[in-house]
Design a protein around this motif. Structure first.
Motif, short mmCIF file in Angstrom:
data_model
loop_
_atom_site.label_atom_id
_atom_site.label_comp_id
_atom_site.label_asym_id
_atom_site.label_seq_id
_atom_site.Cartn_x
_atom_site.Cartn_y
_atom_site.Cartn_z
N ASN A 1 -9.03 -5.24 2.30
CA ASN A 1 -9.06 -4.77 3.70
C ASN A 1 -8.38 -3.42 3.92
O ASN A 1 -8.36 -2.92 5.04
N CYS A 2 -7.79 -2.83 2.86
CA CYS A 2 -7.31 -1.44 3.02
C CYS A 2 -7.86 -0.59 1.88
O CYS A 2 -8.73 0.22 2.07
N CYS B 1 0.86 -1.18 0.00
CA CYS B 1 0.00 0.00 0.00
C CYS B 1 0.89 1.23 0.00
O CYS B 1 2.05 1.19 0.41
N ASN C 1 -8.82 5.30 7.23
CA ASN C 1 -9.28 3.95 7.59
C ASN C 1 -10.80 3.86 7.47
O ASN C 1 -11.38 4.64 6.73
N THR D 1 -11.36 1.37 2.42
CA THR D 1 -11.17 2.82 2.59
C THR D 1 -12.01 3.58 1.57
O THR D 1 -12.66 4.58 1.89
N HIS E 1 -0.07 -4.53 5.48
CA HIS E 1 -1.36 -4.62 6.18
C HIS E 1 -2.49 -5.03 5.24
O HIS E 1 -3.58 -5.32 5.70
N GLU E 2 -2.24 -5.02 3.92
CA GLU E 2 -3.22 -5.59 2.99
C GLU E 2 -2.84 -7.05 2.83
O GLU E 2 -1.93 -7.38 2.05
N LYS F 1 -2.26 -1.19 14.12
CA LYS F 1 -2.49 -1.74 12.78
C LYS F 1 -1.47 -2.80 12.46
O LYS F 1 -0.32 -2.72 12.91
N GLU G 1 -7.62 -4.09 8.87
CA GLU G 1 -6.20 -3.71 8.92
C GLU G 1 -5.80 -3.24 10.31
O GLU G 1 -4.62 -3.05 10.58
N GLN H 1 -12.20 2.82 14.39
CA GLN H 1 -10.91 2.97 13.72
C GLN H 1 -10.06 4.07 14.36
O GLN H 1 -8.87 4.16 14.09
#
Ligand SMILES: [Zn+2]
Length: 369
Positions: free
Chosen positions: A168-169, A46, A315, A173, A67-68, A124, A99, A117
């Motif tokens: 998930n990111c 990311c 987020n 988002t 984190h993805e 995270k 995340e 979040q």
């Protein structure tokens, strides 16, 4: 069942911003009662991973990024039976998860304001020093623990890893961004920046009923690709004088300008022209300027006089994760989401992947350990 004693897993670690990645081994213990141990299947890089690695935003070192992530369940903590929808979870299932994870005990911001979040102490994946137990808490490694107070979703069997990993990111988002932009049937929407976020944003805007999506990006290949993600008109913002660009956009968004403008290019300098593209009472949402010190000079009187709604998104709420997965799954034949992950790298090549991603040679680089 259970993992072998003395199991170890590889992690790609950097000692300080910009320093080369080193593969290190850390022990893998059985998950605690409310944790899940997964084997990482894919982790995509990311833009915020790049900011962290280059030292543009604070991140503890020795650092572990990513984190993805999606993974396959290796072992389930005894208290975890189902995902956030109540679907049963079993060994071997492919899952995605939020995340971020919130500290136990709840908080005013998380529970009363319903912004989990932003709960105090929220942390995270891919944002902690690798020395912090259980060491495997980022995507750039063989294993990852899904830690307590994360939201988990089982992945549909027909969704590819490439389609599922950015959910998930990036996707979640943009579900939040397009919700905050209040995009509805018949709206005209301008997307400033046609990177991964912009392409998902355009597809989501169409999904929410926009009649016209205008995409702005200086990179020709991105403008070409954007047409396949719901962008109707593309423009090169680096060629035109800002006032000409505003005039061209407004001419397409009759009678008074765009209903919504979304910033996902990460450059605060685009905000003044974006505000001028809006109609009276329009909405402007910032989703890309994730690094600090994004100063910009703008005429606040314009916001007041045009009754503009200005919002920031960082987020997302857990509901956006569910919507992100369902949107990608339901629209996977309408938009070529799988093609966005256009570079795959082994764990040992994470440095090359990071460089290619930073220099925008790929849209989304994926680490496949
Ligand atoms: Zn991200």
């Amino acid at each position: 069942m259970g993992i072998p004693a003395n199991l170890q897993g590889r992690v790609a670690v950097y000692e300080a911003p910009g320093r080369p990645f080193e593969i290190r081994l850390f022990p893998v213990r059985p998950p605690r009662c409310n944790e899940v141990l997964v084997k990482v299947r894919m982790s995509t890089i990311c833009r915020s991973d790049i900011h962290s690695y280059l030292g543009h935003r604070p991140n503890p070192c020795p650092g572990l990024l990513g984190h993805e992530i999606i993974g396959t369940i290796v072992e389930l903590g005894e208290d975890i039976r189902a995902d956030m929808r109540g679907e049963p979870l079993a060994l071997g299932d492919r899952i995605t998860w939020s995340e971020y994870f919130v500290p136990p005990g709840g908080s005013y911001i998380g529970d009363v304001l319903d912004l989990p979040q932003k709960s105090p102490g929220v942390d995270k994946y891919g944002h902690m020093a690798v020395t912090v137990e259980p060491h495997h808490h980022g995507g750039f490694g063989d294993y990852c623990y899904v830690l307590p107070q994360s939201w988990i979703l089982r992945l549909p069997a027909d969704l590819s890893d490439e389609e599922a990993t950015p959910v998930n990111c990036g996707v979640a988002t943009m579900v939040c961004v397009t919700e905050r932009a209040e995009i509805g049937i018949g709206d005209t929407v301008v997307v400033q920046g046609l990177g991964l976020l912009g392409l998902y944003g355009a597809a989501l805007a169409k999904g929410r009923g926009a009649r016209l999506v205008i995409g702005l990006d200086p990179v020709p290949a991105r403008r070409d690709l954007a047409r396949r993600f719901g962008v109707d008109q593309v423009m090169n913002p680096s060629l035109a004088d800002p006032s000409d660009l505003v005039r061209s956009v407004r001419a397409l968004c009759g009678p008074d300008g765009a209903d919504a403008v979304i910033e996902v290019c990460g450059d605060a300098a685009v905000v003044p022209s974006g505000l001028q593209m809006l109609r009276t009472g329009g909405r402007y949402v910032l989703g890309g300027v994730v690094n600090p010190d994004a100063f910009v000079r703008l005429d606040a009187n314009l916001i007041l006089r045009k009754l503009v709604t200005l919002r920031g998104v960082h987020n997302y709420h857990p509901r956006h994760l569910v919507q992100a997965l369902d949107f990608v799954h339901a629209n996977r034949t309408r938009f070529p989401f799988g093609e966005l992950v256009d570079g795959k790298y082994a764990l040992a090549d994470v440095g090359t992947a990071m460089r290619d991603a930073a220099e925008r040679r790929v849209l989304r680089a994926a680490i496949v350990p």
